[in-house]
Motif scaffolding. Structure first.
Motif, mmCIF file in Angstrom:
data_model
loop_
_atom_site.group_PDB
_atom_site.id
_atom_site.type_symbol
_atom_site.label_atom_id
_atom_site.label_comp_id
_atom_site.label_asym_id
_atom_site.label_seq_id
_atom_site.Cartn_x
_atom_site.Cartn_y
_atom_site.Cartn_z
ATOM 1 N N ALA A 89 0.815 -1.216 0.000
ATOM 2 C CA ALA A 89 0.000 0.000 0.000
ATOM 3 C C ALA A 89 0.845 1.260 0.000
ATOM 4 C CB ALA A 89 -0.933 -0.007 1.196
ATOM 5 N N PHE A 149 -2.403 -4.366 0.235
ATOM 6 C CA PHE A 149 -2.884 -3.124 0.852
ATOM 7 C C PHE A 149 -2.213 -2.754 2.168
ATOM 8 C CE2 PHE A 149 -6.446 -4.344 -1.976
ATOM 9 C CZ PHE A 149 -6.348 -3.248 -2.816
ATOM 10 N N PRO A 191 0.620 -1.243 4.177
ATOM 11 C CA PRO A 191 1.782 -0.443 3.795
ATOM 12 C C PRO A 191 3.074 -0.909 4.465
ATOM 13 C CG PRO A 191 0.264 0.829 5.180
ATOM 14 C CD PRO A 191 -0.343 -0.520 5.006
#
Ligand code: PHE
Length: 450
Positions: free
Chosen positions: A43, A206, A208
């Motif tokens: 992400a 997704f 990070p």
């Protein structure tokens, strides 16, 4: 060079958006984006990518459309018409050459998609089938005649579409292909996300991880945004010249880039969850689509059917982008040398075919021929997305921001007041073009080089 020419036009905003999105959605979204996300911090990479594509790149797209519509031509003629200077026309010629170089390797991968589509139709990837996909892929791409044969088929189809012209060829096929692409990728994504164990793939995409996001990864994100939105190759300049006065180029640019970005994220959702659900290593890089996915399909309920859907999507996406790249070259030649479309397709096709053969063979027999440590295929890929597209875009934004200037820009995007657009919106786009875009491009390129 002809200054006044009778041009074919897109029939309206939907035609313009369909053609632009069909160009943008391509191998960049389905083949490159998912593995780049995986390699560069999930992400964290997506956030940087979103910033670049929406805030920086969409205004650059507007700048390209502005040049094309106002200059009434593909890149060389558009710059010449706007400036009367042959030097600027040279900038347009660089765009055209960029497209030639991209097509040289893009068509080769296009050929791979044809081959894999055929394989899937013959149910090679049905559930329970045994495939050594890494070996099969290696053997296929390092071969000589077979990959060239498939890339010839691919090029032939794109040439047929180009020969039919702008409205009947490009617009008509785009209006069909673009919605189909979205439906197909959603189908595959739903299948992928609903597999048991898919959650790990969703997290991989997704969650990070900023530690992987170094300077190089930021350049990769920028290069990918350019490539995916078809910027810096003169594409929107050419399509801008087919755009009618009454179409709102700012709104249409935002719609196009949001669609392209959504498609890239959907493609990630179609691929990563499935890869994780079957415990396969996602770090396969470029081989993700052709090596990892065939394995995934053979383990998936109804895998045979989904492999057909997936490789058909990949083929259509590649085809519609290749068509758009081809159009830039052909339109530029038609205008520069006043030649009929058919002749331009033949000459450009011949050159691109020859270069494509070299790219294809560089995976095999010509593999030892290296320039800057890369084979010809990788060299063309690297030089176009990390050098030429950025350099051309820099010229585009400097041109619109500093040479065309604000009043002409505002006049063009509002079609002298006929198109309703909030003034602050137009100005914001202009200032991104004038200041932010050149600063971002230069800073990123310089920090990586230095
Ligand atoms: N945007 C296309 C893709 O993502 C590639 C492309 C680049 C097409 C430049 C046209 C111009 O695959």
């Amino acid at each position: 060079m002809k200054r006044e020419n009778k041009r074919d036009h897109f029939s309206g905003s939907f035609g313009m958006i369909a053609a632009t999105v069909s160009s943008a959605v391509g191998l960049g979204n389905l083949w490159r984006f998912p593995y780049l996300v995986g390699q560069n911090g999930g992400a964290a990479f997506i956030i940087v990518y979103l910033f670049f594509s929406l805030i920086i790149c969409t205004p650059i797209m507007v700048a390209e459309f502005t040049i094309g519509r106002r200059g009434k031509g593909a890149p060389p003629l558009a710059f010449l018409n706007l400036t009367g200077s042959r030097k600027w026309a040279g900038a347009g010629v660089i765009s055209m050459l960029t497209c030639v170089l991209i097509l040289s390797f893009y068509n080769v991968v296009g050929g791979w998609t044809v081959k894999y589509f055929f394989n899937s139709v013959f149910l090679q990837y049905r559930e329970g089938a045994v495939v050594d996909s890494a070996a099969a892929f290696g053997q296929f791409v390092t071969g000589s005649a077979t990959p060239i044969m498939y890339f010839t088929i691919f090029m032939f189809i794109s040439a047929v579409i180009i020969l039919a012209g702008v409205t009947k060829g490009i617009e008509r096929t785009s209006k069909l292909m673009m919605p189909l692409l979205f439906v197909l990728v959603v189908l595959v994504a739903v299948r992928s996300i609903t597999l048991p164990g898919a959650g790990a793939g969703v997290r991989y995409m997704f969650k990070p991880d900023f530690s992987l996001l170094d300077r190089r990864a930021v350049l990769v994100a920028l290069g990918q945004a350019f490539f995916s939105l078809s910027l810096g190759a003169g594409l929107q300049i050419t399509y801008g010249s087919y755009t009618r006065r009454e179409d709102n180029i700012v709104r249409n640019s935002f719609v196009s880039s949001v669609s392209d970005t959504m498609f890239a994220i959907l493609a990630g959702c179609a691929i990563m969850p499935a890869v994780f659900a079957f415990g396969i290593n996602p770090g396969e890089g470029a081989g993700l689509a052709f090596v990892t996915l065939p394995q995934v399909f053979t383990q998936m309920p109804l895998g045979g059917l989904f492999s057909i859907l997936f490789f058909f999507t990949l083929f259509l996406a590649a085809l519609s982008s290749a068509v758009s790249l081809f159009e830039v070259v052909v339109a530029s030649m038609i205008e520069m040398w006043e030649m009929p479309r058919r002749k331009a397709v033949l000459i450009a096709g011949g050159i691109i075919f020859a270069l494509g053969c070299v790219c294809s063979l560089s995976q095999g027999v010509l593999g030892d021929f290296r320039i800057l440590g890369r084979n010809v295929f990788d060299l063309f890929d690297f030089v176009t997305s990390n050098v030429l597209m950025l350099a051309t875009s820099l010229l585009v934004v400097l041109f619109v921001g500093w040479k065309l200037k604000k009043d002409a820009f505002m006049d063009e995007i509002t079609s002298s007041g006929d198109v309703k657009l909030p003034r602050w919106g137009g100005l914001a786009v202009f200032y991104v073009i004038k200041y932010a875009a050149p600063i971002v491009i230069l800073t990123i390129v310089l920090t990586v080089i230095l």
